[in-house]
Structures are given as structure tokens and as C-alpha cells.
Design a protein around this motif. Structure first.
Motif, PDB file in Angstrom:
ATOM      1  N   SER A  20     -18.619  42.847  20.208  1.00 55.36           N
ATOM      2  CA  SER A  20     -19.946  42.269  19.991  1.00 55.36           C
ATOM      3  C   SER A  20     -20.644  42.122  21.329  1.00 55.36           C
ATOM      4  N   ASN A  21     -21.951  42.033  21.277  1.00 57.17           N
ATOM      5  CA  ASN A  21     -22.747  41.830  22.485  1.00 57.17           C
ATOM      6  C   ASN A  21     -24.047  41.155  22.069  1.00 57.17           C
ATOM      7  N   ARG A  22     -24.195  39.891  22.438  1.00 60.67           N
ATOM      8  CA  ARG A  22     -25.368  39.149  21.977  1.00 60.67           C
ATOM      9  C   ARG A  22     -26.051  38.420  23.123  1.00 60.67           C
ATOM     10  N   MET A  27     -32.273  37.153  29.206  1.00 60.98           N
ATOM     11  CA  MET A  27     -31.626  38.210  29.987  1.00 60.98           C
ATOM     12  C   MET A  27     -30.164  37.910  30.301  1.00 60.98           C
ATOM     13  N   VAL A  28     -29.525  37.055  29.511  1.00 58.82           N
ATOM     14  CA  VAL A  28     -28.098  36.747  29.668  1.00 58.82           C
ATOM     15  C   VAL A  28     -27.377  37.143  28.384  1.00 58.82           C
ATOM     16  N   PHE A  29     -26.307  37.914  28.523  1.00 54.33           N
ATOM     17  CA  PHE A  29     -25.601  38.465  27.369  1.00 54.33           C
ATOM     18  C   PHE A  29     -24.110  38.114  27.438  1.00 54.33           C
ATOM     19  N   LEU A  30     -23.548  37.831  26.275  1.00 58.45           N
ATOM     20  CA  LEU A  30     -22.120  37.583  26.157  1.00 58.45           C
ATOM     21  C   LEU A  30     -21.500  38.762  25.417  1.00 58.45           C
ATOM     22  N   MET A  31     -20.652  39.507  26.124  1.00 55.45           N
ATOM     23  CA  MET A  31     -20.023  40.689  25.561  1.00 55.45           C
ATOM     24  C   MET A  31     -18.548  40.428  25.313  1.00 55.45           C
ATOM     25  N   GLU A  32     -18.111  40.714  24.090  1.00 51.18           N
ATOM     26  CA  GLU A  32     -16.703  40.571  23.734  1.00 51.18           C
ATOM     27  C   GLU A  32     -16.089  41.963  23.619  1.00 51.18           C
ATOM     28  N   LEU A  33     -14.934  42.145  24.262  1.00 54.34           N
ATOM     29  CA  LEU A  33     -14.309  43.454  24.360  1.00 54.34           C
ATOM     30  C   LEU A  33     -12.867  43.410  23.882  1.00 54.34           C
ATOM     31  N   PHE A  34     -12.429  44.519  23.314  1.00 56.93           N
ATOM     32  CA  PHE A  34     -11.019  44.680  22.972  1.00 56.93           C
ATOM     33  C   PHE A  34     -10.437  45.749  23.882  1.00 56.93           C
ATOM     34  N   LEU A  35      -9.351  45.405  24.589  1.00 58.30           N
ATOM     35  CA  LEU A  35      -8.709  46.315  25.535  1.00 58.30           C
ATOM     36  C   LEU A  35      -7.344  46.719  24.979  1.00 58.30           C
ATOM     37  N   PRO A  36      -7.224  47.882  24.364  1.00 59.23           N
ATOM     38  CA  PRO A  36      -5.939  48.299  23.789  1.00 59.23           C
ATOM     39  C   PRO A  36      -4.838  48.296  24.852  1.00 59.23           C
ATOM     40  N   ASP A  37      -3.672  47.784  24.475  1.00 55.71           N
ATOM     41  CA  ASP A  37      -2.487  47.749  25.341  1.00 55.71           C
ATOM     42  C   ASP A  37      -2.622  46.811  26.528  1.00 55.71           C
ATOM     43  N   PHE A  38      -3.607  45.945  26.508  1.00 54.41           N
ATOM     44  CA  PHE A  38      -3.779  45.005  27.617  1.00 54.41           C
ATOM     45  C   PHE A  38      -2.801  43.848  27.430  1.00 54.41           C
ATOM     46  N   ASP A  39      -1.887  43.676  28.377  1.00 59.70           N
ATOM     47  CA  ASP A  39      -0.895  42.604  28.268  1.00 59.70           C
ATOM     48  C   ASP A  39      -0.636  41.961  29.632  1.00 59.70           C
ATOM     49  N   VAL A  40      -1.658  41.923  30.477  1.00 63.64           N
ATOM     50  CA  VAL A  40      -1.522  41.401  31.832  1.00 63.64           C
ATOM     51  C   VAL A  40      -1.991  39.941  31.874  1.00 63.64           C
ATOM     52  N   PRO A  41      -1.208  39.045  32.476  1.00 65.82           N
ATOM     53  CA  PRO A  41      -1.695  37.672  32.645  1.00 65.82           C
ATOM     54  C   PRO A  41      -2.969  37.665  33.494  1.00 65.82           C
ATOM     55  N   VAL A  42      -3.980  36.942  33.041  1.00 65.31           N
ATOM     56  CA  VAL A  42      -5.255  36.868  33.753  1.00 65.31           C
ATOM     57  C   VAL A  42      -5.455  35.458  34.272  1.00 65.31           C
ATOM     58  N   ILE A  43      -5.867  35.353  35.530  1.00 64.98           N
ATOM     59  CA  ILE A  43      -6.073  34.076  36.188  1.00 64.98           C
ATOM     60  C   ILE A  43      -7.570  33.803  36.289  1.00 64.98           C
ATOM     61  N   CYS A  69     -10.394  35.210  28.378  1.00 66.12           N
ATOM     62  CA  CYS A  69      -9.451  36.282  28.044  1.00 66.12           C
ATOM     63  C   CYS A  69      -8.295  35.691  27.249  1.00 66.12           C
ATOM     64  N   GLU A  70      -8.072  36.262  26.095  1.00 68.80           N
ATOM     65  CA  GLU A  70      -6.984  35.828  25.232  1.00 68.80           C
ATOM     66  C   GLU A  70      -6.313  37.069  24.673  1.00 68.80           C
ATOM     67  N   ASN A  71      -5.075  37.300  25.093  1.00 69.31           N
ATOM     68  CA  ASN A  71      -4.348  38.500  24.691  1.00 69.31           C
ATOM     69  C   ASN A  71      -5.150  39.734  25.103  1.00 69.31           C
ATOM     70  N   ALA A  72      -5.532  40.588  24.146  1.00 66.56           N
ATOM     71  CA  ALA A  72      -6.248  41.822  24.488  1.00 66.56           C
ATOM     72  C   ALA A  72      -7.757  41.702  24.291  1.00 66.56           C
ATOM     73  N   THR A  73      -8.224  40.488  24.088  1.00 69.58           N
ATOM     74  CA  THR A  73      -9.659  40.269  23.898  1.00 69.58           C
ATOM     75  C   THR A  73     -10.238  39.582  25.136  1.00 69.58           C
ATOM     76  N   MET A  74     -11.273  40.163  25.686  1.00 70.63           N
ATOM     77  CA  MET A  74     -11.889  39.655  26.909  1.00 70.63           C
ATOM     78  C   MET A  74     -13.387  39.466  26.694  1.00 70.63           C
ATOM     79  N   LYS A  75     -13.933  38.413  27.300  1.00 70.64           N
ATOM     80  CA  LYS A  75     -15.369  38.179  27.238  1.00 70.64           C
ATOM     81  C   LYS A  75     -15.964  38.231  28.648  1.00 70.64           C
ATOM     82  N   ILE A  76     -17.125  38.849  28.730  1.00 71.84           N
ATOM     83  CA  ILE A  76     -17.865  38.972  29.975  1.00 71.84           C
ATOM     84  C   ILE A  76     -19.265  38.396  29.762  1.00 71.84           C
ATOM     85  N   LEU A  77     -19.683  37.518  30.640  1.00 72.56           N
ATOM     86  CA  LEU A  77     -21.042  36.989  30.601  1.00 72.56           C
ATOM     87  C   LEU A  77     -21.835  37.687  31.699  1.00 72.56           C
TER      88      LEU A  77
END
Length: 266
Positions: A20-22, A27-43, A69-77
Motif C-alpha cells: 500500500s502507499n497512501r 506531500m508525505v506518504f506512508l509506503m508498506e512493503l513486503f520483502l520476500p525472504d527478508f529475515d534480518v534483524p532490523v535496528i 519493520c515486522e518480519n518481512a513487512t517494512m514501512k517507509i515514510l
């Protein structure tokens, strides 16, 4: 508090899918992404490099702090500030996008200290992630958020973190008509300075005032720096900043973007 570096062996280029991207503000957007096979701890404080378009026009990727970031789902603002970010903001559901990451050095929380998070405008992004992690752990903390005028983004911050947030705006439309450095004493003066750490991200001038406050109050300050980046992995040296009190430079992308404030000049 220590900083944790990303192991380069875990950095990958992912073919992400836009879920999704809303638009959440002007001019500010919140994009939700799915990253297949992503299993890296994110700080919190780490970032990714996003390829703008498969045509490589514009050629260089753009750096974005990770919002969540939760599991393979990441959000970018992201905020539209130029042609590259405008193209990214037009991505829609099921579009594919190449993302390199996670990159850089992030924040780590010290449960023996009281965290005071200080954000200005879009500087909320890495601190939102940090505050979310602290909230999940049941940690107590305070968040000072400053902006020019009341925004929808500020409303979302208030809904999410509620009484933990102290708002300030330049025009007084939300919270006090003040700067974040003006607001800090109302939080820290009721707590022993020996157990406080300040975490900050925002405009350079704002963070410099926060650092000055920390030095005066004998409180350690950790800052997340923004810089123009071409590679994101410390090769091009385009994001270098000077070491404080020493010769030489360090790269924001690899040694940062999170630094203890007495380590760099910006």
C-alpha cells in the motif's frame, strides 16, 4: 549505550512488493512493503537505499530511514522533496521496487536509563521506530515532537504514543509555541540527569541546540544524521562528516547514521 553495526554479509538487494502507499499529510506518504525472504534483524535508526525506477532515471538510489519493520513487512515514510521522491511516491499496490538494506548503525535502548526522544518534522521516522520498540518492551520514555505547524502526522504521533508526547510548534497550533530545546527542561528537570539519555533526529540546527542542552546538563545525546548518499555502504565517501576533536572523516552511511554527539561535527 552502545551502537550496533550492520553485518555487511546480511545486506541484500530485495525485490520488494508494494502492499500500500497512501498520503498521510501534505506531500508525505506512508509506503508498506513486503520483502520476500527478508529475515534480518532490523535496528531502529537503520535505513534502506531505494532504487527510484527500473530505467535508472534518476540513476542514484535514495536513502530512507525505516519507519517500522515486522518480519518481512517494512514501512517507509517519505516526503516529496524532488523528482526522485516524487516518482517513488507514485508507486501503487503490487508495484515492484528494489531495496538495498538494512544499512548503517542504529540506536540501541539502554533499559537502565530513561530515554528522551527529540524529533523535528520528518526526523520522527527513526525515532518512531525506536519509540515503538520501547513501547512493545513496556519501557517508560518521553517523546518531544516539534514542527512548524500542526499536521496530520502530529495527530498520528499523538494517537500512537498519547501521554508520552510533548508537542511544540513554531506557531502554537499544537502544544506550546516553542522549540524542542525550550521544551526539554520541563521533562528532564524532574529526573536525575545521571540516568537520562537523549536521542534526536531532525534539522541540523535543531539537533545542535539539543546537543548544547545535553552538554550543559551533562546528559549524553545520540543523533541520527541525514546526508546525501550515493552508495549507502561507505564506498563513495560522499556522505562523510568530520570527526570531532580528531583528524579525518567518517561516513554517515556506514559508521552512522547514529552517532554519539561528541564524535562528529555536522
Amino acid at each position: 549505550m552502545k551502537q550496533v553495526s550492520t553485518r555487511m554479509s546480511k545486506v541484500r538487494d530485495y525485490r520488494a512488493v508494494v502492499l500500500s502507499n497512501r498520503a498521510i499529510d501534505d506531500m508525505v506518504f506512508l509506503m508498506e512493503l513486503f520483502l520476500p525472504d527478508f529475515d534480518v534483524p532490523v535496528i531502529p535508526g537503520q535505513f534502506v537505499m531505494i532504487q527510484i525506477d527500473e530505467s535508472y532515471d534518476p540513476f542514484l538510489r535514495r536513502p530512507y530511514s525505516i519507519f517500522e519493520c515486522e518480519n518481512a513487512t517494512m514501512k517507509i515514510l517519505l516526503k516529496v522533496v524532488g523528482r526522485g521522491s516524487e516518482i517513488i511516491s507514485r508507486k501503487t499496490e503490487n508495484d515492484k521496487i528494489n531495496i538495498l538494506g538494512p544499512l548503517g548503525t542504529g540506536f540501541t535502548d539502554d533499559e537502565k536509563r530513561y530515554p528522551v526522544l527529540v524529533a523535528g518534522g520528518m526526523g520522527i521516522v527513526p525515532l518512531w521506530f525506536l519509540a515503538t520498540r520501547m513501547k512493545q518492551k513496556g519501557m517508560d520514555f518521553s517523546l518531544v515532537f516539534g514542527e512548524l505547524t500542526a499536521s496530520t502526522l502530529g495527530e498520528e504521533i499523538g494517537k500512537t504514543f498519547q501521554e508520552k508526547v510533548l508537542f511544540v510548534t513554531d506557531d502554537g497550533t499544537r502544544g506550546a509555541k516553542a522549540t524542542v530545546s525550550d521544551a526539554l527542561p520541563s521533562i528532564v528537570d524532574s529526573i536525575s540527569h545521571e540516568i537520562i539519555s537523549i536521542y534526536s533526529c531532525g534539522p541540523s540546527r535543531m539537533m545542535q541546540k539539543v546537543i548544547a542542552f545535553g552538554e550543559k546538563s551533562d546528559i549524553p545525546v545520540f543523533v541520527s544524521l541525514e546526508a546525501r548518499m550515493a552508495c549507502g555502504i561507505g564506498v563513495c565517501l560522499g556522505c562523510s562528516v568530520q570527526r570531532k576533536g580528531a583528524d579525518g572523516f567518517v561516513t554517515v552511511c556506514k559508521k552512522g547514521p547514529v552517532f554519539k554527539s561528541d564524535k562528529v561535527v555536522f
